[in-house]
Design a protein around this motif. Sequence first.
Motif, mmCIF file in Angstrom:
data_model
loop_
_atom_site.group_PDB
_atom_site.id
_atom_site.type_symbol
_atom_site.label_atom_id
_atom_site.label_comp_id
_atom_site.label_asym_id
_atom_site.label_seq_id
_atom_site.Cartn_x
_atom_site.Cartn_y
_atom_site.Cartn_z
ATOM 1 N N LEU A 12 0.632 -2.359 0.154
ATOM 2 C CA LEU A 12 0.993 -2.326 -1.197
ATOM 3 C C LEU A 12 2.361 -2.050 -1.466
ATOM 4 C CD1 LEU A 12 -1.989 -0.170 -2.704
ATOM 5 C CD2 LEU A 12 -1.542 -2.751 -2.900
ATOM 6 N N SER A 13 3.069 -1.294 -0.668
ATOM 7 C CA SER A 13 4.505 -1.147 -0.753
ATOM 8 C C SER A 13 5.156 -2.497 -0.369
ATOM 9 C CB SER A 13 4.932 -0.020 0.480
ATOM 10 O OG SER A 13 6.272 0.301 0.283
ATOM 11 N N GLU A 14 4.935 -3.220 0.611
ATOM 12 C CA GLU A 14 5.622 -4.736 0.818
ATOM 13 C C GLU A 14 5.298 -5.471 -0.448
ATOM 14 O OE1 GLU A 14 4.842 -4.931 5.770
ATOM 15 O OE2 GLU A 14 3.266 -5.754 4.242
ATOM 16 N N ILE A 15 4.106 -5.557 -1.133
ATOM 17 C CA ILE A 15 3.812 -6.371 -1.973
ATOM 18 C C ILE A 15 4.695 -5.890 -3.178
ATOM 19 C CG2 ILE A 15 2.218 -7.181 -3.879
ATOM 20 C CD1 ILE A 15 -0.030 -6.987 -1.486
ATOM 21 N N MET A 16 4.705 -4.509 -3.581
ATOM 22 C CA MET A 16 5.680 -3.943 -4.764
ATOM 23 C C MET A 16 7.041 -4.317 -4.668
ATOM 24 S SD MET A 16 5.323 -1.996 -7.211
ATOM 25 C CE MET A 16 3.980 -0.908 -7.222
ATOM 26 N N ALA A 17 7.663 -4.156 -3.194
ATOM 27 C CA ALA A 17 8.912 -4.511 -3.047
ATOM 28 C C ALA A 17 9.263 -6.166 -3.475
ATOM 29 C CB ALA A 17 9.523 -4.494 -1.657
ATOM 30 N N VAL A 55 2.190 3.242 -7.471
ATOM 31 C CA VAL A 55 2.860 3.220 -8.800
ATOM 32 C C VAL A 55 4.494 3.130 -8.417
ATOM 33 C CG1 VAL A 55 2.823 5.522 -9.247
ATOM 34 C CG2 VAL A 55 3.081 3.905 -11.146
ATOM 35 N N SER A 56 5.046 2.238 -9.075
ATOM 36 C CA SER A 56 6.452 2.387 -9.287
ATOM 37 C C SER A 56 7.019 2.585 -10.867
ATOM 38 C CB SER A 56 7.095 0.770 -8.814
ATOM 39 O OG SER A 56 8.471 1.244 -9.076
ATOM 40 N N ASP A 57 7.353 3.744 -10.833
ATOM 41 C CA ASP A 57 7.712 4.412 -12.091
ATOM 42 C C ASP A 57 9.148 4.511 -12.388
ATOM 43 O OD1 ASP A 57 5.333 4.880 -13.643
ATOM 44 O OD2 ASP A 57 5.029 6.575 -12.566
ATOM 45 N N ALA A 58 9.732 4.427 -13.649
ATOM 46 C CA ALA A 58 11.375 4.853 -14.061
ATOM 47 C C ALA A 58 11.375 6.143 -13.718
ATOM 48 C CB ALA A 58 11.489 4.612 -15.591
ATOM 49 N N LEU A 69 -0.073 -1.202 -8.406
ATOM 50 C CA LEU A 69 -0.746 -2.130 -7.516
ATOM 51 C C LEU A 69 -1.979 -1.110 -7.236
ATOM 52 C CD1 LEU A 69 1.736 -3.913 -5.458
ATOM 53 C CD2 LEU A 69 -0.038 -5.027 -7.191
ATOM 54 N N ILE A 70 -3.156 -1.769 -7.144
ATOM 55 C CA ILE A 70 -4.414 -1.293 -6.919
ATOM 56 C C ILE A 70 -4.987 -2.252 -5.615
ATOM 57 C CG2 ILE A 70 -6.709 -0.579 -7.527
ATOM 58 C CD1 ILE A 70 -5.545 -0.119 -10.382
ATOM 59 N N ARG A 71 -5.371 -1.762 -4.780
ATOM 60 C CA ARG A 71 -6.194 -2.662 -3.986
ATOM 61 C C ARG A 71 -7.653 -2.143 -3.856
ATOM 62 N NH1 ARG A 71 -3.134 -4.078 1.026
ATOM 63 N NH2 ARG A 71 -3.176 -6.197 -0.080
ATOM 64 N N ILE A 115 -5.056 -5.498 -8.078
ATOM 65 C CA ILE A 115 -4.927 -5.382 -9.562
ATOM 66 C C ILE A 115 -3.528 -5.006 -9.856
ATOM 67 C CG2 ILE A 115 -5.552 -4.379 -11.833
ATOM 68 C CD1 ILE A 115 -8.428 -4.061 -10.728
ATOM 69 N N LEU A 116 -2.777 -5.925 -10.587
ATOM 70 C CA LEU A 116 -1.460 -5.502 -11.000
ATOM 71 C C LEU A 116 -1.469 -5.046 -12.406
ATOM 72 C CD1 LEU A 116 1.752 -5.564 -10.814
ATOM 73 C CD2 LEU A 116 1.539 -8.130 -11.639
ATOM 74 N N PHE A 117 -0.921 -3.722 -12.764
ATOM 75 C CA PHE A 117 -0.715 -3.318 -13.985
ATOM 76 C C PHE A 117 0.629 -2.966 -14.402
ATOM 77 C CE2 PHE A 117 -1.543 0.951 -16.226
ATOM 78 C CZ PHE A 117 -1.503 0.327 -17.594
ATOM 79 N N VAL A 118 1.080 -3.718 -15.347
ATOM 80 C CA VAL A 118 2.449 -3.536 -15.925
ATOM 81 C C VAL A 118 2.545 -3.136 -17.061
ATOM 82 C CG1 VAL A 118 5.016 -4.479 -15.698
ATOM 83 C CG2 VAL A 118 3.059 -5.502 -14.319
ATOM 84 N N GLN A 119 3.507 -2.013 -17.330
ATOM 85 C CA GLN A 119 3.885 -1.672 -18.432
ATOM 86 C C GLN A 119 5.497 -1.653 -18.519
ATOM 87 O OE1 GLN A 119 0.929 1.695 -20.228
ATOM 88 N NE2 GLN A 119 1.294 2.344 -18.098
ATOM 89 N N SER A 120 5.963 -2.330 -19.446
ATOM 90 C CA SER A 120 7.704 -2.097 -19.384
ATOM 91 C C SER A 120 8.140 -2.953 -20.404
ATOM 92 C CB SER A 120 8.009 -2.850 -17.950
ATOM 93 O OG SER A 120 9.236 -2.650 -17.573
#
Length: 135
Positions: A12-17, A55-58, A69-71, A115-120
């Motif tokens: 998940l960290s590699e995909i998030m990057a 989760v990657s948050d501000a 990102l959810i697996r 599952i990708l969930f984006v709020q931005s």
Amino acid sequence: CSSKEENIPGTLSEIMAKITDVPSLEIAVMETELNAENWEHNTKIAMPEGAEGLVSDAMISAQAHSVVLIRLPEGADGDAIAQEILEKNTDPSQPSKWICVNPEKVEVVRRGDLILFVQSFETTTDEIVEKFNEL
């Protein structure tokens, strides 16, 4: 809410990057592993058994930016879970993750077991979803 069936390799960290390396993301962010204690705060749904999340948050809470990102485990109903996340996070009767701000755009995309969930911000959301779809 859209979906494709093939799984994306990598942690998940590699995909998030890969998906958050977008030109419009000019704010400081931090990643946090999702667990039973913080799952519902970040998704507004109960943690599916066997799921893992990141989760990657501000870093500044006055900026409405969150990428989850959810697996999912094998056999989970990814479409139903993605739909529930979308519904709970676009329902105006549900409290926002942030107190004083709201995201410009919310997107939920399923691909295989992810599952990708984006709020931005609108541009940032679009760029992250595009990168996810290109993986």
